[in-house]
Motif scaffolding. Structure first.
Motif, PDB file in Angstrom:
ATOM      1  N   PHE A 566      66.857 -88.973   8.593  1.00 48.25           N
ATOM      2  CA  PHE A 566      65.759 -88.000   8.617  1.00 48.25           C
ATOM      3  C   PHE A 566      64.829 -88.264   7.433  1.00 48.25           C
ATOM      4  N   PRO A 567      63.981 -89.294   7.500  1.00 53.38           N
ATOM      5  CA  PRO A 567      63.112 -89.634   6.363  1.00 53.38           C
ATOM      6  C   PRO A 567      62.130 -88.536   5.980  1.00 53.38           C
ATOM      7  N   LEU A 568      61.880 -87.598   6.887  1.00 55.74           N
ATOM      8  CA  LEU A 568      60.936 -86.523   6.583  1.00 55.74           C
ATOM      9  C   LEU A 568      61.587 -85.358   5.844  1.00 55.74           C
ATOM     10  N   ALA A 569      62.900 -85.441   5.581  1.00 55.44           N
ATOM     11  CA  ALA A 569      63.600 -84.355   4.880  1.00 55.44           C
ATOM     12  C   ALA A 569      62.998 -84.068   3.504  1.00 55.44           C
ATOM     13  N   PRO A 570      62.698 -85.090   2.668  1.00 58.09           N
ATOM     14  CA  PRO A 570      62.077 -84.786   1.371  1.00 58.09           C
ATOM     15  C   PRO A 570      60.727 -84.086   1.505  1.00 58.09           C
ATOM     16  N   LEU A 571      59.955 -84.445   2.533  1.00 54.58           N
ATOM     17  CA  LEU A 571      58.654 -83.793   2.725  1.00 54.58           C
ATOM     18  C   LEU A 571      58.832 -82.329   3.092  1.00 54.58           C
ATOM     19  N   LEU A 572      59.762 -82.028   3.992  1.00 56.56           N
ATOM     20  CA  LEU A 572      60.031 -80.631   4.345  1.00 56.56           C
ATOM     21  C   LEU A 572      60.540 -79.855   3.134  1.00 56.56           C
ATOM     22  N   ALA A 573      61.401 -80.489   2.332  1.00 56.73           N
ATOM     23  CA  ALA A 573      61.927 -79.838   1.132  1.00 56.73           C
ATOM     24  C   ALA A 573      60.803 -79.562   0.134  1.00 56.73           C
ATOM     25  N   LEU A 574      59.880 -80.500  -0.015  1.00 55.13           N
ATOM     26  CA  LEU A 574      58.759 -80.320  -0.944  1.00 55.13           C
ATOM     27  C   LEU A 574      57.891 -79.140  -0.523  1.00 55.13           C
ATOM     28  N   ILE A 575      57.538 -79.081   0.749  1.00 57.19           N
ATOM     29  CA  ILE A 575      56.703 -77.982   1.238  1.00 57.19           C
ATOM     30  C   ILE A 575      57.418 -76.647   1.046  1.00 57.19           C
ATOM     31  N   ASN A 576      58.704 -76.615   1.373  1.00 53.48           N
ATOM     32  CA  ASN A 576      59.478 -75.384   1.212  1.00 53.48           C
ATOM     33  C   ASN A 576      59.522 -74.950  -0.254  1.00 53.48           C
ATOM     34  N   ASN A 577      59.731 -75.887  -1.169  1.00 57.68           N
ATOM     35  CA  ASN A 577      59.909 -75.535  -2.576  1.00 57.68           C
ATOM     36  C   ASN A 577      58.630 -75.044  -3.224  1.00 57.68           C
ATOM     37  N   ILE A 578      57.486 -75.552  -2.773  1.00 58.50           N
ATOM     38  CA  ILE A 578      56.215 -75.065  -3.304  1.00 58.50           C
ATOM     39  C   ILE A 578      56.093 -73.566  -3.072  1.00 58.50           C
ATOM     40  N   PHE A 579      56.526 -73.117  -1.898  1.00 61.21           N
ATOM     41  CA  PHE A 579      56.503 -71.684  -1.590  1.00 61.21           C
ATOM     42  C   PHE A 579      57.705 -70.967  -2.201  1.00 61.21           C
ATOM     43  N   GLU A 580      58.827 -71.670  -2.305  1.00 60.49           N
ATOM     44  CA  GLU A 580      60.061 -71.045  -2.805  1.00 60.49           C
ATOM     45  C   GLU A 580      59.895 -70.547  -4.235  1.00 60.49           C
ATOM     46  N   ILE A 581      59.207 -71.326  -5.079  1.00 56.21           N
ATOM     47  CA  ILE A 581      59.030 -70.935  -6.479  1.00 56.21           C
ATOM     48  C   ILE A 581      58.308 -69.596  -6.559  1.00 56.21           C
ATOM     49  N   ARG A 582      57.207 -69.451  -5.817  1.00 56.21           N
ATOM     50  CA  ARG A 582      56.444 -68.197  -5.868  1.00 56.21           C
ATOM     51  C   ARG A 582      57.175 -67.069  -5.150  1.00 56.21           C
ATOM     52  N   LEU A 583      57.878 -67.408  -4.076  1.00 60.47           N
ATOM     53  CA  LEU A 583      58.642 -66.383  -3.364  1.00 60.47           C
ATOM     54  C   LEU A 583      59.696 -65.770  -4.273  1.00 60.47           C
ATOM     55  N   ASP A 584      60.450 -66.605  -4.961  1.00 61.64           N
ATOM     56  CA  ASP A 584      61.472 -66.099  -5.873  1.00 61.64           C
ATOM     57  C   ASP A 584      60.855 -65.325  -7.028  1.00 61.64           C
ATOM     58  N   ALA A 585      59.714 -65.819  -7.537  1.00 60.06           N
ATOM     59  CA  ALA A 585      59.056 -65.127  -8.645  1.00 60.06           C
ATOM     60  C   ALA A 585      58.574 -63.741  -8.229  1.00 60.06           C
ATOM     61  N   ILE A 586      57.957 -63.647  -7.056  1.00 62.23           N
ATOM     62  CA  ILE A 586      57.469 -62.343  -6.572  1.00 62.23           C
ATOM     63  C   ILE A 586      58.632 -61.387  -6.356  1.00 62.23           C
ATOM     64  N   LYS A 587      59.724 -61.898  -5.801  1.00 59.84           N
ATOM     65  CA  LYS A 587      60.901 -61.046  -5.602  1.00 59.84           C
ATOM     66  C   LYS A 587      61.419 -60.500  -6.927  1.00 59.84           C
ATOM     67  N   MET A 588      61.589 -61.390  -7.909  1.00 61.22           N
ATOM     68  CA  MET A 588      62.192 -60.973  -9.172  1.00 61.22           C
ATOM     69  C   MET A 588      61.292 -60.038  -9.967  1.00 61.22           C
ATOM     70  N   VAL A 589      59.998 -60.279  -9.933  1.00 55.05           N
ATOM     71  CA  VAL A 589      59.077 -59.511 -10.778  1.00 55.05           C
ATOM     72  C   VAL A 589      58.630 -58.227 -10.106  1.00 55.05           C
ATOM     73  N   ARG A 590      58.376 -58.263  -8.794  1.00 60.14           N
ATOM     74  CA  ARG A 590      57.744 -57.129  -8.136  1.00 60.14           C
ATOM     75  C   ARG A 590      58.673 -56.315  -7.249  1.00 60.14           C
ATOM     76  N   LEU A 591      59.602 -56.987  -6.575  1.00 60.27           N
ATOM     77  CA  LEU A 591      60.316 -56.331  -5.477  1.00 60.27           C
ATOM     78  C   LEU A 591      61.762 -55.991  -5.793  1.00 60.27           C
ATOM     79  N   GLU A 592      62.325 -56.560  -6.835  1.00 60.82           N
ATOM     80  CA  GLU A 592      63.730 -56.347  -7.146  1.00 60.82           C
ATOM     81  C   GLU A 592      63.897 -55.770  -8.543  1.00 60.82           C
ATOM     82  N   ARG A 593      65.047 -55.146  -8.761  1.00 59.10           N
ATOM     83  CA  ARG A 593      65.374 -54.668 -10.099  1.00 59.10           C
ATOM     84  C   ARG A 593      65.480 -55.841 -11.055  1.00 59.10           C
ATOM     85  N   ARG A 594      65.312 -55.558 -12.294  1.00 58.80           N
ATOM     86  CA  ARG A 594      65.337 -56.613 -13.302  1.00 58.80           C
ATOM     87  C   ARG A 594      66.736 -57.228 -13.404  1.00 58.80           C
ATOM     88  N   LEU A 595      66.782 -58.543 -13.340  1.00 55.87           N
ATOM     89  CA  LEU A 595      68.049 -59.244 -13.523  1.00 55.87           C
ATOM     90  C   LEU A 595      68.540 -59.078 -14.953  1.00 55.87           C
TER      91      LEU A 595
END
Length: 771
Positions: A566-595
């Motif tokens: 599956f040579p396209l696996a790194p490309l799918l992972a890259l696209i996912n991670n670009i959104f994953e960083i902000r998704l996790d940040a929004i969850k931790m800062v805005r939507l969830e209790r403080r860790l």
């Protein structure tokens, strides 16, 4: 558009209710932690007695308690005394590994109070964790700092900042080094995925470029060969040309570029880890935690909590270890058994769908069965994830480790091992067993009477590709959607509960300003409003960050272990991670209790896990290319049996390869006739007397030909050569890239010299004072 709409909605709601608390006395200065319990009117109730007993134990430690009743809830605001943190600073200074003194900020206060809460026992021997399980207390949480939270929302936790950097210093100060190192690692992993994704895309485009001119595709699409039935009874013979589309897809992921790409990705995994160690060293040195020892800090916190505490001595039990080993083995057997169940599902589903009324499903029954098997595998993963966590926790409880850090390490290893087998057992079957143990006409291998699956004449790699693509897309997409929408919906609901308190708090603050001069203490309404704001956020626990790490490390496994398929696996992972960083940040800062902030200097045992994955990637990719791919059979045909081997220069070297890989079964032979019904051998109104199947066998006695043994020998030789070459390259890369940059080594040297010089000066000053 969905994420942007959600972000705008959050911003609007935050502006409506973000009137700052008392500026001179922010909420985080009045409270370190909040405990919540259900209101109990009967003082003789055992829950009320346990609540009072626990609160009394905290008061004995000089922790100030603020009690506020709201509806049917009781909120206990906790604030630890400053002497406790002075003791912590002194013990840090004199410790062996953590000897760096810093000002106690809010993150450090929260970490210390959290430890004390979990290590406070009432007279029945119960601690807070047990009281929470028995519903004596409903929940506990630390408060978000509105000022820093607003800054992080602006600079980091927003979808519009997808391609901007991360304020890691602010993240470290607010959430602690453990969370900061997660985002540091995730950012580095995402950055290093760029060249891997680009190379994978090139390999895919290479296969696409020769899509229409490849002789193997043309040979399948223009073939008049009649193939043997795929299953018993319901499956008739079929034309090889019917699977022209399948042959085209196979070539996209099984071509000459795959070998070079797999080798590059194995080396990439090593370079990623070595460069990560350097990247981490620079940051932890800057954060002054390079020599930090988690076990020693836990001992320091034990002393701060109870100066008369007894150390938890190290111990080892062969009986417990044997029991854990047996239980882990049984769990792995269960997981592998589920993989076998998926195999049986595919074996049974294909012939049943071939009898269906829909032409498309009937004509593509094998492919549909593979996709349904992948979806069922995904559902199995979701269920087994919860089972794996429960079992891992129970096994850690049996081990009785002496510290939380050791428990966390053991849990991580067990949980990842179970998850790895859950995710990859089915993939290993598809990669290395599918189509290789199914037998031949007249001697098929069966499970409960059903024939095992066969590979397509174009190869087995496409089956592995379909399995990986479905699992990766479903896992990453659905997990991110559920992971975000749950806290977001809860965040919407909690707004209505704080609107009335918002107005009352403003009135309370204005009244206090009129009646007092100088510093104004927040009233109970203002405190309660902020506590409710945090109470209604999504819950977090010790597994919150672990879940994020596990998700990314599993993705790293998919990206490296079977990347040859599956040579396209790194490309799918890259696209996912670009959104994953902000998704996790929004969850931790805005939507969830403080860790709860945690101090550390590394990602812990995950580094060892990543190194193990890197080694496994070399082995798996070598086997995929040598065993699963048709690269070796094509190579042998080109130089030993094909037109070019005979000196022909007018035809393509692989012309006739597909026909060469097929053997013929004669229907009149007794053993073959027993496997096929007469009605299966009819196509286009003609009775077929012979059919072809994928194998290297004699047409007379069905024995394996010399070509089979030659191909098998070259396969094993290639696997051994590939793995040795890549392993040598990995060792060279690991040696060539030092773990610590020279800048970090020199900085640590100067830091140690400065500390020792300061200690010597302090000693001389004390001597002169005594004289």
């Amino acid at each position: 558009m969905f994420f942007k709409a959600v972000e705008e909605d959050i911003e609007l709601r935050d502006r409506r209710t973000s009137e700052p608390l008392l500026p001179s006395t922010p909420s985080h200065r009045t409270c370190d932690y909040v405990l919540v319990a259900h209101k109990v009117d009967d003082d003789t109730d055992h829950k009320a007695q346990r609540q009072r007993a626990f609160i009394q134990q905290l008061e004995k430690k000089n922790i100030t308690i603020t009690r506020i009743v709201h509806d049917d809830k009781v909120f206990f605001g906790l604030r630890a005394p400053s002497e406790m943190f002075e003791d912590y600073k002194y013990l840090l200074k004199v410790s062996d590994s953590c000897n760096w003194c810093e000002d106690v900020n809010q993150a450090t206060r929260i970490r210390i109070v959290n430890f004390i809460l979990h290590h406070t026992y009432i007279n029945t021997g119960e601690n807070l964790e047990e009281l929470l399980m028995k519903d004596v207390f409903e929940t506990m949480f630390c408060l978000h700092d509105r000022k820093i939270q607003k800054k992080l929302r602006k600079d980091w936790a927003r979808w519009s900042g997808l391609f901007t950097g991360q304020p890691l210093k602010d993240v470290k100060s607010y959430f602690g080094e453990k969370v900061a190192l997660y985002y540091l690692w995730l950012g580095w992993y995402t950055k290093l995925l760029v060249p891997a994704a680009a190379l994978g895309l090139v390999v895919f485009l290479y296969g696409l470029a020769f899509f229409n001119t490849n002789p193997l595709i043309n040979e399948v699409c223009q073939s008049s060969i009649i193939m043997c039935p795929r299953c018993d009874k319901s499956c008739p013979v079929w034309h090889l040309s019917d699977t022209c589309t399948y042959a085209k897809v196979s070539h996209l992921f099984d071509n000459e570029g795959t070998v070079a790409f797999a080798m590059c990705m194995a080396i990439w995994a090593t370079l990623f880890l070595e460069l990560w160690k350097r990247h981490r060293a620079r940051h932890v040195s800057e954060w002054k935690v390079y020599d930090w020892c988690e076990d020693e800090e836990e001992l320091i916190l034990e002393i701060v909590n109870d100066p008369k505490c007894q150390p938890k001595e190290f111990r080892h039990s062969y009986l417990r270890s044997t029991l854990v080993l047996i239980l882990v083995t049984l769990m792995l057997i269960l997981i592998i058994g589920l993989a076998h169940a998926l195999v049986v599902f595919r074996v049974v589903a294909a012939p049943l769908m071939s009898e269906g009324s829909w032409d498309f499903i009937r004509d593509h029954s094998n492919t549909v069965a593979i996709m349904l098997g992948a979806v069922l595998h995904y559902l199995t993963i979701q269920i087994m994830t919860r089972v794996n966590r429960w079992v891992s926790l129970k096994l850690c409880h049996i081990e009785k480790t002496n510290s939380f850090a050791a428990t966390e390490r053991n849990f991580t290893v067990k949980m990842f091992t179970f998850q790895f087998f859950t995710l990859f057992s089915s993939l290993f079957y598809v990669a290395f067993f599918l189509g290789r143990i199914n037998g031949r006409p007249g001697d098929y291998v069966r499970i409960a009477g059903w024939r095992l699956e066969e590979c397509h004449p174009s190869g087995c790699l496409t089956d592995l590709f379909i399995q990986m693509a479905v699992i990766m897309l479903l896992k990453q997409t659905l997990n991110n959607v559920f992971e975000f929408t749950g806290p977001w919906l809860k965040n919407c609901l909690r707004r209505t509960a704080t609107k009335k308190l918002q107005r009352k708090c403003g009135q309370c603050y204005r009244k206090a300003c009129r009646n007092n001069q100088g510093r104004v203490e927040p009233c109970d309404i203002c405190k309660l409003r902020d506590w409710l704001h945090n109470y209604h956020l999504g819950n977090t626990d010790a597994f919150s960050l672990f879940n994020e790490f596990l998700e990314m490390v599993v993705q790293f496994s998919f990206t490296t272990i079977f990347v040859a398929a599956f040579p396209l696996a790194p490309l799918l992972a890259l696209i996912n991670n670009i959104f994953e960083i902000r998704l996790d940040a929004i969850k931790m800062v805005r939507l969830e209790r403080r860790l709860v902030p945690r101090k550390t200097n590394d990602i812990g045992v995950w580094t060892k896990v990543l190194e193990a994955i890197g080694v496994l990637a070399v082995i798996a990719n070598g086997l995929v290319i040598g065993v699963s791919s048709d690269f070796i059979p094509r190579l042998v045909y080109r130089y030993r049996y094909g037109p070019c081997a005979n000196g022909s220069t007018h035809t393509h070297c692989l012309q006739g390869y597909i026909n060469d890989t097929l053997s013929t079964a004669v229907v009149s032979h007794m053993e073959v006739r027993n496997d096929f019904l007469p009605e299966q051998m009819i196509t286009d109104g003609i009775n077929v007397t012979q059919c072809s199947y994928r194998d290297y066998r004699s047409d007379q006695d069905y024995t394996l030909t010399s070509q089979f043994w030659l191909v098998l020998a070259v396969r094993f030789a290639f696997v051994i050569l590939f793995e040795h070459v890549v392993v040598v390259c990995k060792f060279i890369a690991a040696w060539f890239v030092p773990n610590n940059p020279i800048l970090v080594k020199n900085e640590r040297l100067r830091d140690k010299l400065g500390r020792l010089t300061a200690e010597l000066s302090e000693m001389k000053r004390c001597r002169s004072t005594e004289v």
